[in-house]
Scaffold this active site. Structure first.
Site, mmCIF file in Angstrom:
data_model
loop_
_atom_site.group_PDB
_atom_site.id
_atom_site.type_symbol
_atom_site.label_atom_id
_atom_site.label_comp_id
_atom_site.label_asym_id
_atom_site.label_seq_id
_atom_site.Cartn_x
_atom_site.Cartn_y
_atom_site.Cartn_z
ATOM 1 N N THR A 51 -3.397 -13.314 2.280
ATOM 2 C CA THR A 51 -2.689 -14.026 3.595
ATOM 3 C C THR A 51 -2.267 -13.295 4.769
ATOM 4 O O THR A 51 -2.351 -13.863 5.884
ATOM 5 C CB THR A 51 -1.367 -14.600 3.012
ATOM 6 O OG1 THR A 51 -0.582 -13.765 2.638
ATOM 7 C CG2 THR A 51 -1.540 -15.802 1.837
ATOM 8 N N ASP A 52 -2.058 -11.884 4.541
ATOM 9 C CA ASP A 52 -1.718 -11.095 5.505
ATOM 10 C C ASP A 52 -2.714 -11.224 6.978
ATOM 11 O O ASP A 52 -2.115 -11.240 8.018
ATOM 12 C CB ASP A 52 -1.258 -9.715 5.224
ATOM 13 C CG ASP A 52 -2.321 -8.834 4.764
ATOM 14 O OD1 ASP A 52 -3.432 -9.326 4.609
ATOM 15 O OD2 ASP A 52 -2.134 -7.509 4.442
ATOM 16 N N SER A 83 -3.217 18.480 -1.502
ATOM 17 C CA SER A 83 -2.644 17.148 -2.299
ATOM 18 C C SER A 83 -2.455 17.646 -3.770
ATOM 19 O O SER A 83 -3.444 18.499 -4.248
ATOM 20 C CB SER A 83 -3.524 15.985 -2.342
ATOM 21 O OG SER A 83 -3.041 14.966 -3.183
ATOM 22 N N GLY A 139 -5.838 4.111 -6.069
ATOM 23 C CA GLY A 139 -6.831 2.837 -6.472
ATOM 24 C C GLY A 139 -6.551 1.906 -7.416
ATOM 25 O O GLY A 139 -7.684 1.436 -7.963
ATOM 26 N N LEU A 142 -1.760 -0.631 -6.127
ATOM 27 C CA LEU A 142 -0.529 -0.455 -5.695
ATOM 28 C C LEU A 142 -0.201 0.240 -4.538
ATOM 29 O O LEU A 142 0.948 0.639 -4.468
ATOM 30 C CB LEU A 142 0.181 0.215 -7.170
ATOM 31 C CG LEU A 142 -0.010 -0.493 -8.480
ATOM 32 C CD1 LEU A 142 0.545 0.229 -9.641
ATOM 33 C CD2 LEU A 142 0.359 -2.050 -8.285
ATOM 34 N N SER A 143 -1.086 0.356 -3.723
ATOM 35 C CA SER A 143 -1.098 0.927 -2.414
ATOM 36 C C SER A 143 -0.629 2.467 -2.333
ATOM 37 O O SER A 143 0.250 2.788 -1.516
ATOM 38 C CB SER A 143 -0.078 0.245 -1.703
ATOM 39 O OG SER A 143 -0.442 0.044 -0.333
ATOM 40 N N GLU A 182 -5.741 4.038 8.746
ATOM 41 C CA GLU A 182 -6.433 3.427 7.548
ATOM 42 C C GLU A 182 -7.639 2.719 8.105
ATOM 43 O O GLU A 182 -8.741 2.952 7.641
ATOM 44 C CB GLU A 182 -5.617 2.560 6.777
ATOM 45 C CG GLU A 182 -6.118 2.432 5.353
ATOM 46 C CD GLU A 182 -5.150 2.000 4.457
ATOM 47 O OE1 GLU A 182 -5.509 1.578 3.325
ATOM 48 O OE2 GLU A 182 -3.831 2.483 4.403
ATOM 49 N N ASP A 194 0.578 -3.865 3.206
ATOM 50 C CA ASP A 194 1.239 -2.506 2.438
ATOM 51 C C ASP A 194 2.001 -1.701 3.228
ATOM 52 O O ASP A 194 2.978 -1.174 2.672
ATOM 53 C CB ASP A 194 -0.024 -1.730 2.145
ATOM 54 C CG ASP A 194 -1.047 -2.662 1.319
ATOM 55 O OD1 ASP A 194 -0.752 -3.937 1.046
ATOM 56 O OD2 ASP A 194 -2.275 -1.992 1.223
HETATM 57 P P1 ADP Z 1 -4.701 1.826 -3.325
HETATM 58 O O1 ADP Z 1 -4.088 2.102 -2.063
HETATM 59 O O2 ADP Z 1 -4.525 0.627 -3.824
HETATM 60 O O3 ADP Z 1 -4.137 2.806 -4.049
HETATM 61 P P2 ADP Z 1 -6.969 2.691 -1.436
HETATM 62 O O4 ADP Z 1 -8.373 2.612 -1.915
HETATM 63 O O5 ADP Z 1 -6.554 1.994 -0.351
HETATM 64 O O6 ADP Z 1 -6.234 2.272 -3.019
HETATM 65 O O7 ADP Z 1 -6.559 4.047 -1.268
HETATM 66 C C1 ADP Z 1 -6.950 5.083 -2.110
HETATM 67 C C2 ADP Z 1 -7.079 6.269 -1.548
HETATM 68 O O8 ADP Z 1 -6.091 7.164 -0.742
HETATM 69 C C3 ADP Z 1 -7.840 7.540 -2.343
HETATM 70 O O9 ADP Z 1 -9.159 7.431 -2.297
HETATM 71 C C4 ADP Z 1 -7.451 8.902 -1.374
HETATM 72 O O10 ADP Z 1 -8.496 8.977 -0.510
HETATM 73 C C5 ADP Z 1 -6.184 8.529 -0.706
HETATM 74 N N1 ADP Z 1 -4.881 8.793 -1.497
HETATM 75 C C6 ADP Z 1 -4.046 8.103 -1.878
HETATM 76 N N2 ADP Z 1 -2.980 8.826 -2.300
HETATM 77 C C7 ADP Z 1 -3.504 10.369 -2.339
HETATM 78 C C8 ADP Z 1 -2.905 11.428 -2.635
HETATM 79 N N3 ADP Z 1 -1.846 11.615 -3.029
HETATM 80 N N4 ADP Z 1 -3.462 12.587 -2.335
HETATM 81 C C9 ADP Z 1 -4.815 12.417 -1.681
HETATM 82 N N5 ADP Z 1 -5.506 11.316 -1.460
HETATM 83 C C10 ADP Z 1 -4.632 10.264 -1.608
HETATM 84 MG MG MG Z 2 -4.568 0.869 -0.097
#
Ligand code: ADP
Ligand code: MG
Length: 419
Positions: A51-52, A83, A139, A142-143, A182, A194
């Protein structure tokens, strides 16, 4: 019997596990102490899904799982990043002359935040060194992406003295930079829920977010008490570990269909249509009449989801607020069924997990997040969450799915400085 992995949130604070991990990685890679550590939470949306981007309503809570960022400013335009997800491979980028989509891989998210702030009128943002440590599953719906961009946005706000993190209007600008990073640097479509959740949720509350673009920072959110403990309830989150791939075009297709429908209905967005329907004397026949104006069955079902889902958000708030958890649970169920049948964004793992939770005695259960994989939530009596998680895990074994992992969620706090 099957055992279930439970996700553990790291402790917060200057000497907590999260800040310590981020600081230690920073020290190891850059050979000095960071100037500070900031963190931001992942989220689950209670209700109001897809909905956002329709200017609708949603109701996220911040999770106790957070992403921690240790950082120091630089005086040049270089960005160095590392990371805990890949600690042996630090990466670099340069803000000078950077264009949209100019950085690839995960670095696009943090670099994109700095790039977006510069373009939004903050040329004082320079390069920086950064180390990320996260206990948000990546992924899983849960953002983790918003947890990362929001922690970085708050870090840059402090490092370059932008003065945005201290009030709601300033946070809205940081949210916008996180969204731009993003969308335009990482190339991942996102509707904004999110980032708002990660930046604006409060401990013990759900965030009623009204996504109408004409609303200002003071009027687009309301903190809704969501005291699970006092209610004698638990909110179980289960990551199905089914592949969650939003950038294969499905999400963008749903958005495009909604925009086309709004155009055909001569409204700016589907929220306007939802307000017409939900405010009518007889909403079901108003909805039927509206849907008749649309040319094909698929579009009619997509619109029916968005309009009914927007209506469910305030009904859920009202039901939960007066202690009617049976009705609150039914609204979770109705949301999931609509996402499965009308919006078609669930998958077998999500449907089975929801079904097992309902059969196990939850008040209600639904997928949460974008769908096509990711996580579900279930509302249950206190103490029942781990039994439900086990029942879901057993169902997954019998279906040949991957083992899920679980978290008992409490509504947690927004992005903040840790040390
Ligand atoms: P969600 O937000 O639901 O977890 P997304 O596909 O929106 O899934 O985002 C996941 C992406 O964010 C990963 O593929 C990576 O590129 C990036 N990401 C998230 N957290 C980290 C982290 N701690 N270190 C490196 N990359 C991260
Ligand atoms: Mg995400």
């Amino acid at each position: 019997t099957t055992t279930v992995e439970f996700m553990q949130a790291w402790t917060q604070g200057a000497d907590g596990q999260g800040a310590t991990k981020a600081r230690e990685l920073f020290q190891k890679v850059y050979g000095e102490d960071p100037q500070g550590v900031w963190s931001a939470p992942g989220r689950v949306n209670l209700i109001g899904e897809h909905t956002d981007y329709n200017a609708g309503l949603c109701l996220p809570i911040a999770l106790p799982t957070r992403t921690y960022v240790a950082a120091s400013p630089r005086t040049d335009s270089r960005v160095r990043l590392v990371s805990t997800m890949d600690p042996e491979h630090p990466v670099q980028a340069d803000l000078d002359g950077l264009q949209a989509r100019g950085v690839s891989g995960w670095a696009a998210y943090p670099v994109g935040v700095a790039w977006a702030l510069q373009r939004d009128g903050f040329p004082q943002v320079q390069g920086f060194d950064l180390a990320l440590a996260s206990c948000v599953p990546v992924g899983s719906g849960l953002s983790s992406s918003a947890a990362m961009t929001c922690a970085v946005a708050l870090a840059l706000d402090d490092l370059f003295a932008l003065g945005l993190g201290g009030d709601e209007a300033g946070r809205v600008r940081l949210i916008q930079a996180a969204i731009t990073a993003e969308n335009d640097m990482a190339g991942a479509s996102t509707g904004g829920m999110d980032q708002s959740a990660s930046m604006r949720c409060r401990s013990g509350c759900a965030l009623r977010l009204d996504c109408r673009p004409e609303l200002d920072a003071m009027s687009n959110v309301r903190q809704v008490p969501f005291d699970l403990e006092a209610a004698g309830l638990e909110l179980l989150v289960v990551d199905t570990r089914a592949q969650h791939q939003l950038n294969d075009g499905q999400y963008d297709q749903r958005r495009a269909t909604c925009e086309q429908a709004a155009h055909l209905l001569r409204v700016a967005n589907l929220r306007q249509a939802a307000d017409q329907v939900n405010g009518a004397a007889d909403p079901p026949s108003a909805l039927a009449a509206l849907l008749e104006q649309l040319p094909d069955e698929t579009m009619r079902r997509r619109v029916r989801h968005v309009i009914s889902e927007i209506g469910r958000v305030d009904r859920f708030i009202e039901a939960f607020g007066r202690g009617d958890y049976v009705l609150a649970g039914r609204l979770f169920n109705a949301s999931h069924d609509s996402l499965r049948d009308d919006y078609e964004v669930t998958c077998p793992e999500l449907d089975e997990a929801v079904d097992a939770a309902r059969q196990g005695g939850a008040y209600g259960a639904r997928m949460t997040g974008g769908g096509f994989g990711g996580s579900i939530i279930a509302l249950a009596d206190a103490g029942k969450g781990s039994d439900l998680a086990r029942e879901i895990a057993e169902r997954f074994v019998s279906k040949g799915f991957k083992s899920p992992r679980a978290l008992i969620a409490l509504p947690s706090s927004a992005a903040a400085r840790e040390s």
